[in-house]
Design an enzyme around this catalytic site. Sequence first.
Site, PDB file in Angstrom:
ATOM      1  N   ARG A  49       0.982  -1.325   0.016  1.00  0.00           N
ATOM      2  CA  ARG A  49      -0.039  -0.008   0.006  1.00  0.00           C
ATOM      3  C   ARG A  49       0.894   1.052   0.212  1.00  0.00           C
ATOM      4  NH1 ARG A  49       1.822   1.801   3.901  1.00  0.00           N
ATOM      5  NH2 ARG A  49       0.527   3.783   3.494  1.00  0.00           N
ATOM      6  N   GLY A  50       0.264   2.301  -0.374  1.00  0.00           N
ATOM      7  CA  GLY A  50       1.057   3.588  -0.402  1.00  0.00           C
ATOM      8  C   GLY A  50       1.432   3.886  -1.807  1.00  0.00           C
ATOM      9  N   ALA A  51       0.871   5.033  -2.197  1.00  0.00           N
ATOM     10  CA  ALA A  51       0.813   5.179  -3.688  1.00  0.00           C
ATOM     11  C   ALA A  51       2.082   4.923  -4.372  1.00  0.00           C
ATOM     12  CB  ALA A  51       0.375   6.826  -4.003  1.00  0.00           C
ATOM     13  N   ARG A  92      -7.385  -0.816  -6.878  1.00  0.00           N
ATOM     14  CA  ARG A  92      -7.510   0.344  -6.298  1.00  0.00           C
ATOM     15  C   ARG A  92      -7.793   1.705  -7.111  1.00  0.00           C
ATOM     16  NH1 ARG A  92      -4.401   1.229  -0.744  1.00  0.00           N
ATOM     17  NH2 ARG A  92      -6.205   2.040   0.000  1.00  0.00           N
ATOM     18  N   GLN A 199      -2.572   2.603   9.843  1.00  0.00           N
ATOM     19  CA  GLN A 199      -1.294   2.805   9.207  1.00  0.00           C
ATOM     20  C   GLN A 199      -0.179   3.565  10.168  1.00  0.00           C
ATOM     21  OE1 GLN A 199      -4.395   2.950   7.516  1.00  0.00           O
ATOM     22  NE2 GLN A 199      -4.239   2.534   5.564  1.00  0.00           N
ATOM     23  N   ASP A 240      -1.880  10.829  -2.520  1.00  0.00           N
ATOM     24  CA  ASP A 240      -2.156   9.511  -3.382  1.00  0.00           C
ATOM     25  C   ASP A 240      -2.516  10.031  -4.833  1.00  0.00           C
ATOM     26  OD1 ASP A 240      -2.969   8.406  -0.542  1.00  0.00           O
ATOM     27  OD2 ASP A 240      -2.669   6.733  -2.077  1.00  0.00           O
ATOM     28  N   ASN A 250      -5.399  12.519  -0.009  1.00  0.00           N
ATOM     29  CA  ASN A 250      -4.572  11.578   0.774  1.00  0.00           C
ATOM     30  C   ASN A 250      -5.592  11.069   1.638  1.00  0.00           C
ATOM     31  OD1 ASN A 250      -1.837  10.758   1.553  1.00  0.00           O
ATOM     32  ND2 ASN A 250      -2.041  11.813   3.342  1.00  0.00           N
ATOM     33  N   LYS A 251      -4.650  10.168   2.480  1.00  0.00           N
ATOM     34  CA  LYS A 251      -5.666   9.220   3.547  1.00  0.00           C
ATOM     35  C   LYS A 251      -6.947   9.995   4.407  1.00  0.00           C
ATOM     36  CE  LYS A 251      -5.448   5.652   4.275  1.00  0.00           C
ATOM     37  NZ  LYS A 251      -6.522   4.862   3.422  1.00  0.00           N
TER      38      LYS A 251
END
Length: 350
Positions: A49-51, A92, A199, A240, A250-251
């Site tokens: 995960r994470g862009a 995603r 996270q 992201d 972003n998150k």
Amino acid sequence: MSVDTVRWTGGVDGYARLIDQTKLPGELVYLECRTDEEMVGAIKRLSVRGAPAIGVAAAMGLVLGVREAAPATEEGLLEALEASKARLAASRPTAVNLFWALERMAQKAEVLRGRGVAGMLEGLLAEAQTILEEDDALCRAIGSNGAHLIENGDGVLTHCNAGGLATSGYGTALAVVFSAHEGGRRFTVYADETRPLLQGARLTTWELMQAGIETVLICDDMAASAMQSGRVTKVVVGADRIAGNGDTANKIGTYGVAVLARHHGIPFYVAAPGSTFDLSLSDGGGIPIEERAAEEVTEPGGVRMAPEGVRVWSPAFDVTPAELITGIVTERGVIKHPNAKKVRAMMGER
Ligand code: MRU
């Protein structure tokens, strides 16, 4: 500080090896992906995960997908690539790095025509490796370009995980922090726990503590008090997808942190590589926001916290308007008070 988030093992007959981030911080275990469907599953359940890390993983997933199809001709390879690309693209929706990496791989395949099926497959694997290596270089440049923003005695709030685990190994928001720390600066990082998937609590604290950085974990709802009490003096987060005017997805929760930072007069920085910019979008209104399963909210860690059958809305990301952003730290420099003109000037030609 660097972690081996996603790596390829062996030659074209090899496999992608990922840190299974769902198991951290309890266990450091690796997952082996040998088909693109295995990679899609790993991306969907956030094992990777994470862009930027998703971009690298998708590029490797495409190699797996093409290999699995065992095409007899170059045309067959290109067809297999399109099919695999569609499967990976559906994993995603928000992080643009995923689509950026898949598009780059597809363009590379066109360039590789004429080398035969085996030659094209080798060329695609080499391209995936190049995406990985370039990401590392970009993250390190982000670190050096942003390190001066952190001063001795700062309290730096970060949200979610934009560290080595979210990239090829060094991070974006955390690259700024790591680089400042490596340069001798001493400060404290406040990590938002980042509900619902934690996270921040599970991954960011794990990375910061290994790097020997003073780390304080807070629940998301403590950020306002941490600012009001003077503990937090800067905010640095990842991204992201950044639209052409600097609006940043972003998150989930990042927008709230940005509003709080503005209220308290605290600088709010975003750190991201060029692969996270989506200049096809004029503003953040067009960024697709992933919605995730209700169980992630009602049953964290498998423990029921809410009544059976309750309705849940669980967007995984939000969009922070550019006007709340003090600066975007990129591999090319810092875009101060971003707007469409400044974003184009810094990131337009790539
Ligand atoms: O749902 P996740 O864990 O993939 O979300 C990750 C984030 O929001 C990160 O902040 C972002 O991808 C930047 S990673 C360098």
